[in-house]
Design a protein around this motif. Structure first.
Motif, PDB file in Angstrom:
ATOM      1  N   LEU A 183     100.817 137.639 111.390  1.00 39.42           N
ATOM      2  CA  LEU A 183     101.848 138.288 112.011  1.00 39.42           C
ATOM      3  C   LEU A 183     102.921 137.491 112.428  1.00 39.42           C
ATOM      4  N   VAL A 184     102.570 136.118 112.359  1.00 39.13           N
ATOM      5  CA  VAL A 184     103.993 135.211 112.879  1.00 39.13           C
ATOM      6  C   VAL A 184     104.729 134.867 111.688  1.00 39.13           C
ATOM      7  N   LYS A 185     104.403 135.253 110.571  1.00 43.16           N
ATOM      8  CA  LYS A 185     105.366 134.961 109.238  1.00 43.16           C
ATOM      9  C   LYS A 185     106.508 135.796 109.124  1.00 43.16           C
ATOM     10  N   PRO A 186     106.914 137.016 109.769  1.00 40.04           N
ATOM     11  CA  PRO A 186     108.277 137.623 109.696  1.00 40.04           C
ATOM     12  C   PRO A 186     109.139 136.812 110.486  1.00 40.04           C
ATOM     13  N   ALA A 187     108.581 136.069 111.446  1.00 36.99           N
ATOM     14  CA  ALA A 187     109.677 135.181 112.421  1.00 36.99           C
ATOM     15  C   ALA A 187     110.071 134.007 111.492  1.00 36.99           C
ATOM     16  N   VAL A 188     109.104 133.682 110.756  1.00 38.56           N
ATOM     17  CA  VAL A 188     109.612 132.376 109.595  1.00 38.56           C
ATOM     18  C   VAL A 188     110.724 132.771 108.665  1.00 38.56           C
ATOM     19  N   TYR A 189     110.321 133.769 108.223  1.00 39.97           N
ATOM     20  CA  TYR A 189     111.274 134.566 107.344  1.00 39.97           C
ATOM     21  C   TYR A 189     112.559 134.953 107.836  1.00 39.97           C
ATOM     22  N   LEU A 190     112.521 135.501 109.016  1.00 47.18           N
ATOM     23  CA  LEU A 190     113.737 136.005 109.671  1.00 47.18           C
ATOM     24  C   LEU A 190     114.543 134.971 110.264  1.00 47.18           C
ATOM     25  N   ALA A 191     114.007 133.723 110.398  1.00 47.63           N
ATOM     26  CA  ALA A 191     114.643 132.510 110.992  1.00 47.63           C
ATOM     27  C   ALA A 191     115.484 131.943 109.737  1.00 47.63           C
ATOM     28  N   ALA A 192     114.546 131.936 108.597  1.00 45.60           N
ATOM     29  CA  ALA A 192     115.211 131.475 107.322  1.00 45.60           C
ATOM     30  C   ALA A 192     116.429 132.412 106.741  1.00 45.60           C
ATOM     31  N   LEU A 193     116.166 133.591 106.695  1.00 42.03           N
ATOM     32  CA  LEU A 193     117.250 134.791 106.351  1.00 42.03           C
ATOM     33  C   LEU A 193     118.420 134.796 107.317  1.00 42.03           C
ATOM     34  N   SER A 194     118.430 134.306 108.402  1.00 45.75           N
ATOM     35  CA  SER A 194     119.509 134.262 109.297  1.00 45.75           C
ATOM     36  C   SER A 194     120.286 132.968 109.020  1.00 45.75           C
ATOM     37  N   LYS A 195     120.157 132.157 108.121  1.00 48.98           N
ATOM     38  CA  LYS A 195     120.950 131.415 107.414  1.00 48.98           C
ATOM     39  C   LYS A 195     121.269 131.495 105.899  1.00 48.98           C
ATOM     40  N   PRO A 196     122.203 132.548 105.842  1.00 49.17           N
ATOM     41  CA  PRO A 196     122.401 133.013 104.476  1.00 49.17           C
ATOM     42  C   PRO A 196     122.971 132.282 103.535  1.00 49.17           C
ATOM     43  N   GLU A 197     123.513 130.912 104.012  1.00 50.65           N
ATOM     44  CA  GLU A 197     124.137 130.090 103.036  1.00 50.65           C
ATOM     45  C   GLU A 197     123.258 129.361 102.387  1.00 50.65           C
ATOM     46  N   ARG A 198     121.895 129.660 102.836  1.00 54.28           N
ATOM     47  CA  ARG A 198     120.949 128.589 102.312  1.00 54.28           C
ATOM     48  C   ARG A 198     119.617 129.527 101.725  1.00 54.28           C
ATOM     49  N   TRP A 199     119.237 130.555 102.398  1.00 53.67           N
ATOM     50  CA  TRP A 199     118.344 131.386 101.710  1.00 53.67           C
ATOM     51  C   TRP A 199     118.736 132.815 101.785  1.00 53.67           C
ATOM     52  N   SER A 200     118.116 133.719 100.838  1.00 53.23           N
ATOM     53  CA  SER A 200     117.996 135.047 100.745  1.00 53.23           C
ATOM     54  C   SER A 200     116.993 135.437 100.254  1.00 53.23           C
ATOM     55  N   LEU A 201     116.713 136.847  99.989  1.00 51.53           N
ATOM     56  CA  LEU A 201     115.336 137.344  99.509  1.00 51.53           C
ATOM     57  C   LEU A 201     114.979 136.936  98.150  1.00 51.53           C
ATOM     58  N   THR A 202     115.922 136.514  97.363  1.00 53.03           N
ATOM     59  CA  THR A 202     115.308 136.148  96.048  1.00 53.03           C
ATOM     60  C   THR A 202     115.355 134.571  95.784  1.00 53.03           C
ATOM     61  N   THR A 203     115.704 133.843  97.190  1.00 53.52           N
ATOM     62  CA  THR A 203     115.492 132.384  96.565  1.00 53.52           C
ATOM     63  C   THR A 203     114.269 132.032  96.353  1.00 53.52           C
ATOM     64  N   SER A 204     114.333 130.835  95.516  1.00 52.98           N
ATOM     65  CA  SER A 204     112.658 130.532  95.145  1.00 52.98           C
ATOM     66  C   SER A 204     112.263 129.657  95.933  1.00 52.98           C
ATOM     67  N   LEU A 205     111.027 129.992  96.299  1.00 51.79           N
ATOM     68  CA  LEU A 205     110.184 129.003  97.334  1.00 51.79           C
ATOM     69  C   LEU A 205     109.133 128.242  96.493  1.00 51.79           C
ATOM     70  N   GLN A 206     108.707 127.120  96.945  1.00 48.96           N
ATOM     71  CA  GLN A 206     107.746 126.264  96.066  1.00 48.96           C
ATOM     72  C   GLN A 206     106.204 126.469  96.695  1.00 48.96           C
TER      73      GLN A 206
END
Length: 783
Positions: free
Chosen positions: A460-483
């Motif tokens: 249940l914590v994971k949406p907060a991780v992804y929200l934190a990343a998507l708040s930095k659009p210059e670096r992450w988007s929904l289609t950014t490739s993750l390893q």
């Protein structure tokens, strides 16, 4: 002669002194009694409970509502189903069409008048709302709220207070006919009435008429004991005279109607005709008919020996005698009296108690009263507390928990009763708590798991991780490739090496798939790149208040929260980044009908609404493509929902948190002894969540993106403006974060401090002397 005159003068003087002394003593005693009379009559006469109400059902055009739900609400409010409803508190139903005579009710924002309504439902919505009497059709009608609790401030005496104008004329005339025929003529005591009552009783061969006036009865109940002594009778007569001199007949009658003792409900004393009407008939006093009024007035004589639940024959005999007295004095006709004698006693179940038992929700109300209101205001007796509880939603939650848990126990061959659960349902826009269950038996006043069970929340914590990343659009988007590749790192003297739930490694995956499939390895890579501190601060902004340890394992659920706290976090995401502190109370009114001042609770924008929208889009794919597909397969056409499953170490905790367009719900399933149960989030809590959320009206998620969000790409994914693939060189979604290298130096460079992990995190193994990658991965999973 002189001697006789001397003796006579002596006796006269002493007699005069004695008379003066007696008169002075009587005057002083009368002054004392007058102070006693005024002190209580003009002061706080009764210890009144605070009454706690659910939300009122609002009827308006196009409101989602099923016929059975509307009928259930009317039944909970003790409306009577009749062929032709003609009095407030009655209704008829023909398929999906209702005729309803509502009751008036005083809310914090004004009086809601009684209405005669035609309500038509089509396909689960209000299609017709008209005035049945031919008047102007109302745009919105509120039914009166359901009483769900009485909170007693001092002792177990309960009353429903009535003003003189609220006491029906039929009751007043009956009371005067039976108890005090000279009430409007005497001055507190009535010698003629005493003689007349003695004659009537002698002729009838039993007690049919009272000798004391209503004023004397009030004095006895209000000020004195029931002891049959000469001293008490003298005090009763004197105080009755004083009461009549000070106060009007209507004031005395009002006090009598609210004070008279009429029965016992366990430890609760039933005082006053208002509460007695609810206790015996489940009706407001103004809705009583002739036979019911006669029964209540008849019980004044001896409430215990005439209790209609325990001594129905005696109560029936007394009622019929009162009907004769009513006919004798012209209160009703002889024909009406005879017709009333043919009616049953009409005693109803429920006992005037609050409808339903909601101790878990009331516990939250008590806590928020202390949080939001001044202590000195809460000491007032007779408060009216209007809450956010939605009985329609609460009833579905209460049905779903025990039924689904029993099925899960049978399918897993577990001992019956070994599983427990908690559930919270809130509104998206207002943050109002609509339903709350602290256990599988919601009416049981035990340990409240929704408020007090602090358990690891897993994924249940994971949406907060992804929200934190998507708040930095210059670096992450929904289609950014993750390893999605192995991670191992030294934390103190141990090696932390999480694995995916299915133990597979997926390589490069788009960000939205990493969330929808709940991939642990990709999440850890992303979280370490964003920064554990940033993820933790995002959780705090979303509404978490409990201390969170900033360790790598928190990225996969080493965070412990209560279900209510989880609901706050998800409510903020569902509301597009606007945090509204969850509340169970709408308004509190003092005994005079004035709203109490509350501490301000402001709605606050805490995260980027564009990032919240993107996160919600990915959480929708959890339902349609990911770990909550079971729910997605059951959604009706046109309905969209978002959510996240959560499972903790060795399947000790099963979670599901999700939301529709207007409701947020969180469910936890587990065992109180913390033993594994073999249920993941998708096979345990999700099933309970779906059972009640699919049974209540929901609005779909909005598909209109906020300003600054565009839809692009083959997946028609949303992007923050300026970051869509066509706007980027090379496309694909921005920079790729470097995979974590797995040593404490990397953690130090990212500004994070290693610490001992919390109880739900995969426990790090002791670091081996010779590093071997195949031994660095754990068998603990989070999905």
């Amino acid at each position: 002669m002189r001697r006789r005159r001397g003796i006579g003068g002596f006796l006269f003087r002493w007699t005069l002194l004695i008379l003066v002394g007696v008169g002075l003593a009587g005057t002083l005693y009368s002054i004392h009694l007058d102070r006693v009379v005024r002190g209580k009559f003009e002061g706080q006469r009764w210890a009144l409970p605070a009454r706690v109400f659910a939300r009122p059902l609002e009827l308006y055009a196009d409101r989602p509502l099923l016929g059975d739900q509307l009928q259930a609400e009317l039944d909970r409010l003790n409306y009577r189903r009749t062929a032709a409803p003609d009095v407030p508190g009655s209704y008829s139903r023909d398929g999906e069409r209702f005729l309803i005579r509502t009751r008036s009710f005083r809310f914090w924002d004004g009086e809601e008048p009684a209405h005669a309504l035609k309500v038509g439902l089509v396909e689960g919505r209000v299609a017709e709302l008209e005035d049945a009497s031919g008047g102007t059709a109302p745009a919105l009608v509120r039914l009166e709220p359901m009483l769900i609790a009485s909170i007693y401030p001092t002792h177990n005496e309960d009353r429903v207070l009535l003003r003189r104008k609220e006491i029906p004329d039929l009751l007043v005339r009956t009371l005067v006919a039976v108890e005090d025929r000279s009430f409007y003529r005497h001055v507190g005591v009535d010698p003629r009435g005493i003689a007349r009552a003695a004659f009537s009783n002698l002729r009838a061969g039993g007690v049919v008429e009272g000798a004391s006036t209503l004023t004397q009865q009030l004095v006895k109940n209000f000020y004195l004991t029931a002891d049959r002594t000469f001293e008490r009778k003298i005090n009763e007569a004197l105080m009755a005279l004083l009461l009549e001199q000070r106060y009007s007949k209507d004031e005395i009658l009002e006090a009598y109607a609210n004070e008279i003792y009429l029965g016992q409900d366990g430890s609760r004393a039933i005082h006053g005709f208002g509460l007695a009407s609810s206790f015996f008939f489940n009706k407001p006093l103004e809705e009583l008919g002739i036979p019911e009024t006669a029964l209540l007035v008849g019980m004044v004589q001896a409430p215990s020996s005439l209790d209609p639940r325990r001594r129905s024959e005696a109560a029936l005999k007394r009622r019929d005698l009162v009907l004769d007295l009513m006919a004798r004095d012209g209160v009703i006709s002889l024909a009406e009296a005879e017709a009333a004698k043919g009616e049953p006693l009409g005693i109803a179940d429920g006992g005037g108690r609050p409808v339903g038992e909601y101790p878990d929700f009331v516990s939250l109300v008590r806590r928020q009263l202390q949080r939001d209101y001044r202590e000195e205001d809460l000491r007032s007796e007779g408060l009216n507390i209007f809450t956010t509880l939605d009985p329609l939603v609460q009833s579905e939650v209460e049905k779903s928990l025990p039924a689904r848990l029993s099925d899960l126990e049978k399918s897993r061959r577990m001992k019956a009763g070994s599983l427990e659960a908690a559930a919270v349902v809130t509104s998206v826009a207002q943050g109002e708590v609509l339903a709350l269950a602290g256990g599988r038996e919601p009416g049981y006043a035990g340990f409240n798991r929704a408020l007090d069970s602090v358990r690891s929340i897993g994924s249940l914590v994971k949406p907060a991780v992804y929200l934190a990343a998507l708040s930095k659009p210059e670096r992450w988007s929904l289609t950014t490739s993750l390893q999605d590749t192995p991670v191992s790192m030294r934390v103190g003297d141990k090696i932390w090496a999480p694995k995916n739930y299915d133990r597979r490694v997926n390589g490069a995956v788009p960000l939205h798939r990493a969330l929808s499939s709940s991939l642990n390895l990709a999440t850890v890579h992303l979280g370490l790149s964003v920064g554990i501190t940033e993820v933790t601060e995002t959780l705090y902004r979303l509404g978490a208040q409990r201390r969170i340890s900033k360790v790598p394992a928190m990225l996969l659920g080493a965070v412990s929260l209560s279900p209510l706290e989880v609901a706050q976090v998800y409510q903020t995401i569902a509301a597009g980044g606007y945090r509204a502190p969850l509340r169970a109370i709408r308004e509190v009114m003092d005994p005079n009908g004035r709203p109490l001042n509350r501490y301000p609770l402001a709605v606050e924008a805490v995260v980027d609404p564009r990032a919240a929208y993107l996160t919600t889009w990915a959480m929708q794919r959890v339902v349609t493509h990911g770990t909550a597909r079971w729910l997605g397969d059951k959604l009706p056409k046109g309905m969209t929902m978002a959510g996240k499953t959560g499972t903790t170490d060795e399947m000790r905790d099963s979670w599901y948190a999700g939301f529709s367009g207007d409701k947020v719900a969180v469910v936890w399933v587990g065992r109180d002894d913390y033993q594994p149960m073999g249920l993941a989030g998708g096979t345990g809590a999700l099933r309970v969540w779906g059972d009640f959320m699919l049974a209540i009206p929901n609005e779909p998620l909005s598909d209109i993106p906020p300003d600054g969000v565009v839809v692009a790409g083959k997946d028609e994914a949303p992007y923050i403006a300026g970051t869509a693939p066509a706007a980027r060189s090379g496309g694909g979604g921005g920079k790729k974060p470097a995979p974590a290298s797995g040593n404490t130096q990397d953690l130090a460079q990212s500004g994070e401090q290693s610490a001992a992990e919390s109880e739900s995190a995969p426990e790090p193994k002791a670091a081996p002397k010779a590093s071997s990658s195949k031994n660095l991965f754990m068998s603990d999973f989070y999905n």
